[in-house]
Design an enzyme around this catalytic site. Structure first.
Site, PDB file in Angstrom:
ATOM      1  N   LYS A  25     -62.161 103.766  56.930  1.00  0.00           N
ATOM      2  CA  LYS A  25     -60.875 103.095  57.194  1.00  0.00           C
ATOM      3  C   LYS A  25     -59.891 104.061  57.871  1.00  0.00           C
ATOM      4  O   LYS A  25     -59.259 103.711  58.859  1.00  0.00           O
ATOM      5  CB  LYS A  25     -60.231 102.591  55.881  1.00  0.00           C
ATOM      6  CG  LYS A  25     -61.089 101.640  55.084  1.00  0.00           C
ATOM      7  CD  LYS A  25     -60.363 101.150  53.839  1.00  0.00           C
ATOM      8  CE  LYS A  25     -60.046 102.246  52.826  1.00  0.00           C
ATOM      9  NZ  LYS A  25     -61.223 102.892  52.223  1.00  0.00           N
ATOM     10  N   ARG A 100     -54.403  96.578  48.048  1.00  0.00           N
ATOM     11  CA  ARG A 100     -55.614  96.934  47.317  1.00  0.00           C
ATOM     12  C   ARG A 100     -55.890  95.988  46.160  1.00  0.00           C
ATOM     13  O   ARG A 100     -56.884  96.156  45.459  1.00  0.00           O
ATOM     14  CB  ARG A 100     -55.446  98.330  46.752  1.00  0.00           C
ATOM     15  CG  ARG A 100     -56.271  99.377  47.455  1.00  0.00           C
ATOM     16  CD  ARG A 100     -55.953 100.694  46.803  1.00  0.00           C
ATOM     17  NE  ARG A 100     -57.040 101.604  46.915  1.00  0.00           N
ATOM     18  CZ  ARG A 100     -57.149 102.517  47.859  1.00  0.00           C
ATOM     19  NH1 ARG A 100     -56.244 102.608  48.799  1.00  0.00           N
ATOM     20  NH2 ARG A 100     -58.174 103.335  47.864  1.00  0.00           N
ATOM     21  N   ARG A 139     -66.489 114.889  53.623  1.00  0.00           N
ATOM     22  CA  ARG A 139     -65.215 114.775  54.340  1.00  0.00           C
ATOM     23  C   ARG A 139     -64.386 116.054  54.219  1.00  0.00           C
ATOM     24  O   ARG A 139     -64.286 116.661  53.155  1.00  0.00           O
ATOM     25  CB  ARG A 139     -64.398 113.613  53.785  1.00  0.00           C
ATOM     26  CG  ARG A 139     -62.964 113.591  54.355  1.00  0.00           C
ATOM     27  CD  ARG A 139     -62.196 112.350  54.021  1.00  0.00           C
ATOM     28  NE  ARG A 139     -62.440 111.894  52.683  1.00  0.00           N
ATOM     29  CZ  ARG A 139     -62.322 110.642  52.296  1.00  0.00           C
ATOM     30  NH1 ARG A 139     -61.967 109.718  53.165  1.00  0.00           N
ATOM     31  NH2 ARG A 139     -62.555 110.291  51.060  1.00  0.00           N
ATOM     32  N   ARG A 172     -60.440 116.870  49.894  1.00  0.00           N
ATOM     33  CA  ARG A 172     -59.511 116.149  49.016  1.00  0.00           C
ATOM     34  C   ARG A 172     -59.901 116.316  47.551  1.00  0.00           C
ATOM     35  O   ARG A 172     -61.093 116.334  47.218  1.00  0.00           O
ATOM     36  CB  ARG A 172     -59.530 114.658  49.364  1.00  0.00           C
ATOM     37  CG  ARG A 172     -58.411 114.259  50.280  1.00  0.00           C
ATOM     38  CD  ARG A 172     -58.538 112.894  50.826  1.00  0.00           C
ATOM     39  NE  ARG A 172     -58.825 111.846  49.852  1.00  0.00           N
ATOM     40  CZ  ARG A 172     -58.971 110.571  50.168  1.00  0.00           C
ATOM     41  NH1 ARG A 172     -58.850 110.203  51.446  1.00  0.00           N
ATOM     42  NH2 ARG A 172     -59.215 109.676  49.262  1.00  0.00           N
ATOM     43  N   ARG A 183     -63.913 105.738  41.562  1.00  0.00           N
ATOM     44  CA  ARG A 183     -63.212 105.152  42.724  1.00  0.00           C
ATOM     45  C   ARG A 183     -63.955 103.920  43.232  1.00  0.00           C
ATOM     46  O   ARG A 183     -63.344 102.912  43.572  1.00  0.00           O
ATOM     47  CB  ARG A 183     -63.097 106.197  43.847  1.00  0.00           C
ATOM     48  CG  ARG A 183     -62.039 107.246  43.547  1.00  0.00           C
ATOM     49  CD  ARG A 183     -62.101 108.393  44.525  1.00  0.00           C
ATOM     50  NE  ARG A 183     -61.830 108.001  45.892  1.00  0.00           N
ATOM     51  CZ  ARG A 183     -62.141 108.741  46.956  1.00  0.00           C
ATOM     52  NH1 ARG A 183     -62.720 109.918  46.798  1.00  0.00           N
ATOM     53  NH2 ARG A 183     -61.868 108.314  48.163  1.00  0.00           N
TER      54      ARG A 183
HETATM   55  P1  AP5 Z   1     -62.682 108.012  56.159  1.00  0.00           P
HETATM   56  O1  AP5 Z   1     -62.221 107.405  57.459  1.00  0.00           O
HETATM   57  O2  AP5 Z   1     -61.882 109.143  55.626  1.00  0.00           O
HETATM   58  O3  AP5 Z   1     -62.905 106.870  55.033  1.00  0.00           O
HETATM   59  P2  AP5 Z   1     -61.912 105.955  54.243  1.00  0.00           P
HETATM   60  O4  AP5 Z   1     -62.467 104.589  54.225  1.00  0.00           O
HETATM   61  O5  AP5 Z   1     -60.505 106.126  54.767  1.00  0.00           O
HETATM   62  O6  AP5 Z   1     -62.058 106.587  52.799  1.00  0.00           O
HETATM   63  P3  AP5 Z   1     -61.011 107.017  51.704  1.00  0.00           P
HETATM   64  O7  AP5 Z   1     -61.809 107.788  50.699  1.00  0.00           O
HETATM   65  O8  AP5 Z   1     -59.831 107.725  52.324  1.00  0.00           O
HETATM   66  O9  AP5 Z   1     -60.566 105.660  51.120  1.00  0.00           O
HETATM   67  P4  AP5 Z   1     -59.876 105.456  49.789  1.00  0.00           P
HETATM   68  O10 AP5 Z   1     -59.499 104.038  49.908  1.00  0.00           O
HETATM   69  O11 AP5 Z   1     -60.667 105.859  48.611  1.00  0.00           O
HETATM   70  O12 AP5 Z   1     -58.659 106.528  49.809  1.00  0.00           O
HETATM   71  P5  AP5 Z   1     -57.084 106.393  49.920  1.00  0.00           P
HETATM   72  O13 AP5 Z   1     -56.587 107.634  50.522  1.00  0.00           O
HETATM   73  O14 AP5 Z   1     -56.690 105.091  50.507  1.00  0.00           O
HETATM   74  O15 AP5 Z   1     -64.199 108.454  56.377  1.00  0.00           O
HETATM   75  C1  AP5 Z   1     -64.939 109.057  55.335  1.00  0.00           C
HETATM   76  C2  AP5 Z   1     -65.855 110.141  55.913  1.00  0.00           C
HETATM   77  O16 AP5 Z   1     -66.861 109.519  56.715  1.00  0.00           O
HETATM   78  C3  AP5 Z   1     -65.141 111.157  56.822  1.00  0.00           C
HETATM   79  O17 AP5 Z   1     -65.684 112.413  56.615  1.00  0.00           O
HETATM   80  C4  AP5 Z   1     -65.457 110.650  58.256  1.00  0.00           C
HETATM   81  O18 AP5 Z   1     -65.487 111.701  59.183  1.00  0.00           O
HETATM   82  C5  AP5 Z   1     -66.819 110.000  58.065  1.00  0.00           C
HETATM   83  N1  AP5 Z   1     -67.020 108.820  58.912  1.00  0.00           N
HETATM   84  C6  AP5 Z   1     -66.138 107.826  59.158  1.00  0.00           C
HETATM   85  N2  AP5 Z   1     -66.696 106.876  59.939  1.00  0.00           N
HETATM   86  C7  AP5 Z   1     -67.970 107.294  60.180  1.00  0.00           C
HETATM   87  C8  AP5 Z   1     -69.053 106.738  60.909  1.00  0.00           C
HETATM   88  N3  AP5 Z   1     -68.938 105.561  61.558  1.00  0.00           N
HETATM   89  N4  AP5 Z   1     -70.222 107.410  60.937  1.00  0.00           N
HETATM   90  C9  AP5 Z   1     -70.355 108.604  60.277  1.00  0.00           C
HETATM   91  N5  AP5 Z   1     -69.345 109.182  59.576  1.00  0.00           N
HETATM   92  C10 AP5 Z   1     -68.178 108.533  59.521  1.00  0.00           C
HETATM   93  O19 AP5 Z   1     -56.668 106.313  48.347  1.00  0.00           O
HETATM   94  C11 AP5 Z   1     -56.759 107.433  47.524  1.00  0.00           C
HETATM   95  C12 AP5 Z   1     -56.152 107.096  46.169  1.00  0.00           C
HETATM   96  O20 AP5 Z   1     -54.741 106.792  46.309  1.00  0.00           O
HETATM   97  C13 AP5 Z   1     -56.730 105.858  45.454  1.00  0.00           C
HETATM   98  O21 AP5 Z   1     -57.884 106.176  44.711  1.00  0.00           O
HETATM   99  C14 AP5 Z   1     -55.539 105.436  44.576  1.00  0.00           C
HETATM  100  O22 AP5 Z   1     -55.453 106.250  43.409  1.00  0.00           O
HETATM  101  C15 AP5 Z   1     -54.333 105.734  45.450  1.00  0.00           C
HETATM  102  N6  AP5 Z   1     -53.901 104.571  46.271  1.00  0.00           N
HETATM  103  C16 AP5 Z   1     -53.899 104.508  47.637  1.00  0.00           C
HETATM  104  N7  AP5 Z   1     -53.449 103.311  48.044  1.00  0.00           N
HETATM  105  C17 AP5 Z   1     -53.154 102.600  46.927  1.00  0.00           C
HETATM  106  C18 AP5 Z   1     -52.678 101.279  46.701  1.00  0.00           C
HETATM  107  N8  AP5 Z   1     -52.420 100.453  47.729  1.00  0.00           N
HETATM  108  N9  AP5 Z   1     -52.508 100.851  45.419  1.00  0.00           N
HETATM  109  C19 AP5 Z   1     -52.773 101.673  44.387  1.00  0.00           C
HETATM  110  N10 AP5 Z   1     -53.250 102.937  44.524  1.00  0.00           N
HETATM  111  C20 AP5 Z   1     -53.437 103.407  45.785  1.00  0.00           C
END
Ligand code: AP5
Length: 230
Positions: A25, A100, A139, A172, A183
């Site tokens: 994402k 979410r 990552r 991270r 997660r």
């Molecule tokens: P990446 O693009 O970083 O993946 P992502 O889907 O963004 O993964 P996240 O782990 O960031 O999602 P998340 O939802 O858990 O985290 P968030 O920060 O929102 O890609 C992943 C890896 O794959 C990278 O190394 C990339 O290079 C590689 N890659 C990408 N595409 C590829 C491809 N096509 N082929 C090969 N490799 C590829 O949330 C973190 C925390 O914050 C949550 O757990 C929660 O505690 C809190 N939080 C955030 N938002 C909310 C909310 N709205 N409500 C409540 N809590 C929240």
């Protein structure tokens, strides 16, 4: 496929990225935001910034995030409401990691209506779960500009350094293997039902996120362009 976007073209709505941790994402949301010169609004990045700065909000969020659980709406909704008030959001924006839960989505629907936005387009990143662990544990993120790398799939040219600005790459805190399970469980229980919610509203577009970064990006630009013609 991607060349039919002219530099002056604007997003005309909110685009939401929905998908499990590690689906890509952040990688794709940043790229789409860049293409349309639109703001990239990642609630995860906003929360991590609060944690890094040691704000009171960050101090409340940090233990919750490190357990892999969702941060309460009382924190997240205020953060989002304040952010989309800013002038750079006038023409639309890209949400990454928000909403979410169905409750967050309902709240957002009302907020967008109040601000006169069209209904959002939801990019649903559908991926083989077997790929997620490698993507998450591999990552690395630039401390300076936030660019996302992967030591297995998308390594930087120089180990540990960002290609764009030479910034140090870091892992991270919640990308440790033991936090990945909670997660993914939180995603399945609280966030996955959003796909059915937005599908019923006719807003959801499925994207095969298992493909290469460039192939996924091309599919996303195609669905965004289709939506803008309507
Ligand atoms: P990446 O693009 O970083 O993946 P992502 O889907 O963004 O993964 P996240 O782990 O960031 O999602 P998340 O939802 O858990 O985290 P968030 O920060 O929102 O890609 C992943 C890896 O794959 C990278 O190394 C990339 O290079 C590689 N890659 C990408 N595409 C590829 C491809 N096509 N082929 C090969 N490799 C590829 O949330 C973190 C925390 O914050 C949550 O757990 C929660 O505690 C809190 N939080 C955030 N938002 C909310 C909310 N709205 N409500 C409540 N809590 C929240």
């Amino acid at each position: 496929m991607t060349s039919d976007i002219r530099p002056h073209e604007k997003l005309d709505r909110a685009v939401i990225f929905l998908g499990p941790p590690g689906a890509g994402k952040g990688t794709q949301a940043k790229e789409l935001a860049r293409r349309f010169s639109a703001p990239h609004l990642s609630t995860g990045d906003m929360l991590r910034e609060h944690v890094a700065q040691g704000t009171s909000l960050g101090q409340r969020a940090q233990p919750i995030m490190s357990r892999g659980e969702l941060v309460p709406d009382s924190i997240v909704l205020r953060m989002v409401a304040e952010r989309i008030e800013r002038p750079d959001c006038t023409h639309g924006f890209v949400f990454d990691g928000f909403p979410r839960t169905v409750a967050q989505a309902q709240w957002l629907g009302e907020l967008l209506k109040q601000h006169g936005f069209k209904q959002p387009l939801v990019v649903h990143m559908v991926i083989d779960p077997a790929l997620l662990l490698r993507r998450i544990t591999g990552r690395r993120t630039c401390k300076v500009g936030g660019e996302i790398y992967n030591v297995y799939e998308r390594p930087p040219k120089v180990e540990g350094r960002c290609d764009n600005d030479g910034g140090e790459l870091e892992q991270r805190a919640d990308d440790r293997e033991e936090i990945v399970g909670p997660r993914l469980a939180a995603y399945e229980k609280q966030t996955a039902p959003l796909a059915a919610y937005y599908r019923r509203l006719g807003r959801l577009r499925d994207i095969d996120a298992s493909k290469s970064v460039d192939e996924v990006a091309a599919s996303i630009v195609a669905v965004v362009n289709d939506a803008r013609k309507l």
